[in-house]
Design a protein around this motif. Structure first.
Motif, PDB file in Angstrom:
ATOM      1  N   UNK A  95      23.612  31.136  24.736  1.00 58.07           N
ATOM      2  CA  UNK A  95      24.641  32.146  25.014  1.00 58.07           C
ATOM      3  C   UNK A  95      25.321  31.864  26.343  1.00 58.07           C
ATOM      4  N   UNK A  96      26.600  32.229  26.413  1.00 61.90           N
ATOM      5  CA  UNK A  96      27.332  32.181  27.672  1.00 61.90           C
ATOM      6  C   UNK A  96      26.933  33.378  28.528  1.00 61.90           C
ATOM      7  N   UNK A  97      26.945  33.191  29.835  1.00 68.58           N
ATOM      8  CA  UNK A  97      26.681  34.283  30.774  1.00 68.58           C
ATOM      9  C   UNK A  97      27.995  34.639  31.463  1.00 68.58           C
ATOM     10  N   UNK A  98      28.441  35.888  31.286  1.00 67.59           N
ATOM     11  CA  UNK A  98      29.658  36.365  31.939  1.00 67.59           C
ATOM     12  C   UNK A  98      29.291  37.463  32.935  1.00 67.59           C
ATOM     13  N   UNK A  99      29.997  37.482  34.070  1.00 69.14           N
ATOM     14  CA  UNK A  99      29.714  38.507  35.071  1.00 69.14           C
ATOM     15  C   UNK A  99      30.619  39.718  34.867  1.00 69.14           C
ATOM     16  N   UNK A 100      30.578  40.650  35.806  1.00 70.35           N
ATOM     17  CA  UNK A 100      31.339  41.898  35.666  1.00 70.35           C
ATOM     18  C   UNK A 100      32.842  41.656  35.655  1.00 70.35           C
ATOM     19  N   UNK A 101      33.299  40.541  36.246  1.00 71.75           N
ATOM     20  CA  UNK A 101      34.728  40.209  36.238  1.00 71.75           C
ATOM     21  C   UNK A 101      35.155  39.512  34.953  1.00 71.75           C
ATOM     22  N   UNK A 102      34.187  39.200  34.091  1.00 73.66           N
ATOM     23  CA  UNK A 102      34.495  38.464  32.874  1.00 73.66           C
ATOM     24  C   UNK A 102      34.459  36.964  33.045  1.00 73.66           C
ATOM     25  N   UNK A 103      34.126  36.480  34.244  1.00 76.94           N
ATOM     26  CA  UNK A 103      34.044  35.042  34.494  1.00 76.94           C
ATOM     27  C   UNK A 103      32.745  34.486  33.909  1.00 76.94           C
ATOM     28  N   UNK A 104      32.803  33.258  33.444  1.00 76.21           N
ATOM     29  CA  UNK A 104      31.613  32.588  32.929  1.00 76.21           C
ATOM     30  C   UNK A 104      30.906  31.906  34.090  1.00 76.21           C
ATOM     31  N   UNK A 105      29.605  32.194  34.248  1.00 72.57           N
ATOM     32  CA  UNK A 105      28.858  31.714  35.412  1.00 72.57           C
ATOM     33  C   UNK A 105      27.628  30.901  35.005  1.00 72.57           C
ATOM     34  N   UNK A 106      27.475  30.611  33.712  1.00 67.48           N
ATOM     35  CA  UNK A 106      26.341  29.805  33.284  1.00 67.48           C
ATOM     36  C   UNK A 106      26.045  29.983  31.812  1.00 67.48           C
ATOM     37  N   UNK A 107      24.931  29.392  31.372  1.00 68.92           N
ATOM     38  CA  UNK A 107      24.483  29.517  29.990  1.00 68.92           C
ATOM     39  C   UNK A 107      22.970  29.710  29.967  1.00 68.92           C
ATOM     40  N   UNK A 108      22.493  30.301  28.883  1.00 65.50           N
ATOM     41  CA  UNK A 108      21.062  30.278  28.601  1.00 65.50           C
ATOM     42  C   UNK A 108      20.808  29.130  27.631  1.00 65.50           C
ATOM     43  N   UNK A 109      19.641  28.520  27.713  1.00 67.08           N
ATOM     44  CA  UNK A 109      19.360  27.359  26.872  1.00 67.08           C
ATOM     45  C   UNK A 109      17.880  27.282  26.542  1.00 67.08           C
ATOM     46  N   UNK A 110      17.606  26.782  25.357  1.00 68.91           N
ATOM     47  CA  UNK A 110      16.232  26.604  24.885  1.00 68.91           C
ATOM     48  C   UNK A 110      15.855  25.135  24.971  1.00 68.91           C
ATOM     49  N   UNK A 111      14.783  24.844  25.682  1.00 73.97           N
ATOM     50  CA  UNK A 111      14.235  23.495  25.711  1.00 73.97           C
ATOM     51  C   UNK A 111      13.356  23.326  24.464  1.00 73.97           C
ATOM     52  N   UNK A 112      13.808  22.517  23.531  1.00 74.00           N
ATOM     53  CA  UNK A 112      13.143  22.449  22.224  1.00 74.00           C
ATOM     54  C   UNK A 112      11.704  21.960  22.332  1.00 74.00           C
ATOM     55  N   UNK A 113      11.452  21.002  23.194  1.00 81.79           N
ATOM     56  CA  UNK A 113      10.120  20.414  23.287  1.00 81.79           C
ATOM     57  C   UNK A 113       9.063  21.443  23.659  1.00 81.79           C
ATOM     58  N   UNK A 114       9.399  22.298  24.604  1.00 84.43           N
ATOM     59  CA  UNK A 114       8.423  23.276  25.090  1.00 84.43           C
ATOM     60  C   UNK A 114       8.639  24.673  24.517  1.00 84.43           C
ATOM     61  N   UNK A 115       9.852  24.935  24.021  1.00 77.08           N
ATOM     62  CA  UNK A 115      10.185  26.280  23.560  1.00 77.08           C
ATOM     63  C   UNK A 115      10.487  27.233  24.698  1.00 77.08           C
ATOM     64  N   UNK A 116      10.648  26.703  25.917  1.00 79.25           N
ATOM     65  CA  UNK A 116      10.898  27.558  27.074  1.00 79.25           C
ATOM     66  C   UNK A 116      12.384  27.892  27.195  1.00 79.25           C
ATOM     67  N   UNK A 117      12.660  29.069  27.774  1.00 83.10           N
ATOM     68  CA  UNK A 117      14.031  29.535  27.979  1.00 83.10           C
ATOM     69  C   UNK A 117      14.439  29.270  29.420  1.00 83.10           C
ATOM     70  N   UNK A 118      15.688  28.815  29.586  1.00 86.17           N
ATOM     71  CA  UNK A 118      16.208  28.479  30.913  1.00 86.17           C
ATOM     72  C   UNK A 118      17.580  29.118  31.115  1.00 86.17           C
ATOM     73  N   UNK A 119      17.888  29.419  32.365  1.00 86.36           N
ATOM     74  CA  UNK A 119      19.252  29.778  32.755  1.00 86.36           C
ATOM     75  C   UNK A 119      19.809  28.629  33.575  1.00 86.36           C
TER      76      UNK A 119
END
Length: 601
Positions: A173-197
Motif C-alpha cells: 500500500x501507498x502511505x499518504x500523509x494529511x496533505x495527501x502527499x505520498x511519503x512511502x510504501x508498506x511492503x512484505x518481505x516474502x522470504x520472512x513474511x515480515x512487514x516493512x515501511x
C-alpha cells in the motif's frame, strides 16, 4: 501471531521504486547515477520481470533502413491510438526515441546490425513513412529477444550504479500523509513474511500490466496489477481502463506470445482455405495493420467458419516461406516456442494462433514527467511524491490502441524522464516528510484479516472467477448487454474479496498469502475495466462493441467511433465505484495538431 505496528521495520530512501522491469530500472539508473539512495522492489529477480518477454523491437525513427523521421512516427502513433492519445505526450516520446535507443546501445545493448554496422530495423504493424503511404522499418531489434537483452543491459548498468534491489518483496500500500502527499510504501518481505515501511521522498510505481485479470493472457503470472491496486486504494483514479490490447498471435491453447516481428519479417496469416485473409480487411497494410485491426479480422474469420483445426477455433501463421536461415537468425525464440508449445517446426509448417490479451493501454494517469495526476474537472493536479512509468501508467501515448514497439519505447523515454524530474525534486526537497501515525493501518488490516480468516473463499478460486468473467464479457468483440452483465458479475465477486481465507498461516515464503494479496489488486483492475467499458457507448481502438453501427457517411470505417461525445479519457474512482472524464489533449508541443479522421489501413 497477528501483524502489529510494534513489529514493523522502518527504512529511509530518497526514492522507492515499486517494480524492477524495464521502466523501473531505466528510472533507477537515472536516479542512482545522480547519487540518490534508491530502493527497487521486485516480486521476482529483476531479470525475470515481464519486460524479458518483449520480443520484436523498440520503435525509433533512426532511418537506418530507409526514409524515416519522428514526424512520421508521431503521425502513426496518433492514428494508431484512434485519436485517444494525448498529442503532447506522443510528440515528446517520438522525438526522444532516437536518443534513448542510442543511449541503450552505449549501455551495451546487443542490437542486431546491418552490414554497415548500424542498428538493424524491421517493419512493424502501423508504422509507415510519409504519413501512411508505405510501410517503414522502424523496430530496432535484437533478434526476437529485444526485451531480454534490454532488461539484462539495464540490470548490469544498475549494478554498476549501486541501485539497491529488494528481490522477492511485494509492495502492498501507498502511505499518504494529511496533505495527501505520498511519503512511502508498506511492503512484505516474502522470504520472512515480515512487514516493512519504506519511507521515501518519492515513490515511483513501475509494476507493469495487469493482464492476469483475463483467463487467456500473454502476461506473466506476476502481472496482477499491483501498482494499479495500490493507487486505486489510495484514492488515485485509473484512466482509460476499458482499452485492452489483444495481440493477434498468441499460440492457440497456450497463450504464449509470437512477436509481431514474425509479420515484420514477412510471415502471413491464413485461414482454413489457405487464404491470406488480411488483404480483405486492410488492403494496403495487410498483415502489418495495427493489432486491433488484425485481432478483429482473425476473430471474424473464426466466427464466419473459416477457422482451422477440428473445432475451427484458430487461424494459422505461416512462416516457412521465409526460409530456415532467416527464421533461425531473426526469430530464434519463435522457433523454440513453436516446438515447445505447439509441437510445430515453423520452418516447415504453420503454427496455430488466436488473439490473446497482451497489454493495457490505460493505467495510473501521469504527465510527461511521470508525475501522477488527478483531475479536478478543470485541470490536472499533481499528487506530490508519486510517479508512475511503464505499462502501469497512462501518460496516454497509446490511447485506445498501442502500436507494436511503442511499449519498450514508452518505458525508456518516460523511465528516463521521471528519473530526471525526480532528481530535480530531490535537490529542492532535502528532508523526508514525517510518516503519519497510521502509516501501516490499511496494510495491517489486510494482513490480519487473512490471518484471522476461516471458512471463506480460496483466493485462486476467486481469481479464476474474475478471469472467466473478464474473458467472457470484455473480449475482442463486446456487446452492451454482455458488458452490463460483466459489471454485475465483477461487483458480486468484489463482495467476496473480503472473505478470502488463508488456510496456511505460516510466515516464511507463504505464496498463498502473496496470491491472496494479489487478488485485492486484480479486483480493482477488473472493476475499473468493466465499469469504464460498459459506460463508453462507442467503438474506438481496442474497444469494439457490436451494438454500435457504422457511421452513415463512412460505411467502411471501424464501427461507430463517436468523437462528438467520446473523445475523452475515462477516470474510474474506486471509492464509490464511479466515473469522471477529462478531455484528450489534441495539441502537440511544437507541431500542428493531427485532427481526428477515419482510421483505415
Amino acid at each position: 501471531m497477528s501483524y502489529s505496528q510494534a513489529h514493523i521495520t522502518r527504512r529511509k530512501f530518497d526514492v522507492v521504486i515499486v517494480g524492477a522491469g524495464g521502466s523501473g530500472m531505466r528510472a533507477a539508473l537515472e536516479l542512482a547515477r545522480a547519487g540518490l539512495n534508491v530502493a527497487a522492489l521486485s516480486k521476482v529477480f529483476p531479470t525475470r520481470s515481464h519486460t524479458v518477454a518483449a520480443q520484436g523491437g523498440v520503435g525509433a525513427a533512426l532511418g537506418n533502413m530507409g526514409e524515416d523521421n519522428w514526424h512520421y512516427h508521431f503521425y502513426d502513433t496518433v492514428k494508431g491510438s484512434d485519436w485517444l492519445g494525448d498529442q503532447d505526450a506522443i510528440e515528446f516520446m517520438c522525438r526522444q526515441a532516437p536518443q534513448v535507443v542510442y543511449e541503450l546501445e552505449h549501455f551495451g545493448m546487443p542490437f542486431d546490425r546491418n552490414p554497415d554496422g548500424s542498428i538493424y530495423q524491421r517493419p512493424f504493424g502501423g508504422h509507415t513513412a510519409n504519413y501512411g503511404e508505405k510501410p517503414v522499418q522502424r523496430a530496432c531489434a535484437a533478434a526476437d529477444r529485444t526485451g531480454h537483452a534490454m532488461l539484462h543491459t539495464l540490470y548490469q548498468q544498475n549494478l554498476k550504479a549501486r541501485t539497491n534491489f529488494f528481490v522477492e518483496w511485494m509492495a502492498l500500500d501507498l502511505i499518504r500523509d494529511a496533505d495527501g502527499d505520498v511519503v512511502g510504501v508498506t511492503a512484505l518481505e516474502m522470504e520472512s513474511g515480515e512487514l516493512h515501511i519504506l519511507q521515501a521522498k518519492t515513490v515511483l510505481l513501475a509494476t507493469g500490466g495487469a493482464g492476469r485479470i483475463f483467463a487467456a493472457s500473454t502476461n506473466a503470472f506476476i502481472n496482477t496489477g499491483d501498482g494499479l491496486g495500490m493507487a486505486a486504494r489510495a484514492g488515485v483514479p485509473l484512466q482509460d481502463m476499458e482499452f485492452w490490447q489483444f495481440h493477434p498471435t498468441g499460440v492457440a491453447g497456450a497463450g504464449v506470445l509470437l512477436t509481431e516481428g514474425c509479420r515484420g519479417e514477412g510471415a502471413i496469416l491464413v485461414n482454413s482455405k489457405g487464404e491470406r485473409f488480411m488483404e480483405r480487411y486492410a488492403p494496403t497494410y495487410k498483415d502489418l495493420a495495427p493489432r486491433d485491426f488484425v485481432s478483429r479480422a482473425m476473430d471474424q474469420e473464426i466466427k464466419e467458419g473459416r477457422g482451422c483445426g477440428p473445432n475451427k477455433d484458430y487461424v494459422l501463421l505461416k512462416l516457412d516461406h521465409l526460409g530456415a536461415e532467416t527464421i533461425h537468425k531473426r526469430l530464434p525464440s519463435v522457433y523454440e516456442i513453436g516446438v515447445n508449445f505447439a509441437n510445430v517446426d515453423i520452418t516447415r509448417e504453420p503454427i496455430p494462433v488466436v488473439p490473446t490479451i497482451h497489454y493495457q493501454m490505460g493505467g495510473v494517469p501521469t504527465n510527461i514527467h511521470g508525475q501522477v495526476v488527478t483531475h479536478d474537472g478543470t485541470a490536472n493536479q499533481v499528487v506530490n511524491g508519486l510517479y508512475a512509468v511503464g505499462e502501469c501508467s497512462c501518460v496516454s501515448v497509446h490511447g485506445a490502441n498501442r502500436l507494436g514497439t511503442n511499449s519498450l519505447l514508452d518505458l525508456l523515454v518516460f523511465g528516463k524522464a521521471a528519473g530526471r524530474h525526480i532528481v530535480e525534486f530531490n535537490q529542492r526537497q532535502r528532508e523526508h516528510k514525517p510518516l503519519p501515525a497510521n502509516a501501516a493501518e490499511r496494510t495491517l488490516e489486510r494482513l490480519n484479516q487473512l490471518d484471522q480468516s476461516s471458512g471463506g473463499i480460496y483466493s485462486q478460486t476467486l481469481a479464476g472467477d474474475i478471469r472467466a468473467a473478464m474473458q467472457q464479457h470484455a473480449g475482442v468483440f463486446r456487446t452492451q448487454a454482455g458488458m452490463d452483465e460483466g459489471v454485475r458479475k465483477i461487483a458480486a465477486l468484489r463482495a467476496q474479496a473480503g472473505a478470502v481465507t488463508l488456510q496456511d498461516k505460516s510466515r516464511v515464503f507463504n505464496t498463498a498469502r502473496v496470491e491472496a494479496l494479489e487478488v485485492d489488486n486484480l479486483i480493482e483492475v477488473a472493476q475499473a475495466t468493466m465499469v469504464s467499458a460498459a459506460a463508453r457507448k462507442e467503438c474506438r481502438g481496442a474497444h469494439t462493441v457490436h451494438d454500435y453501427e457504422h457511421p452513415d457517411d463512412h460505411p467502411t470505417a471501424p464501427l461507430g467511433r463517436n468523437d462528438a461525445q467520446w473523445l475523452k479519457h475515462s477516470l474510474w474512482h474506486s471509492a464509490g465505484n464511479r466515473l469522471s472524464y477529462k478531455p484528450v489533449n489534441l495539441k502537440p508541443l511544437t507541431v500542428d495538431s493531427i485532427p481526428p479522421k477515419v482510421r483505415t489501413f
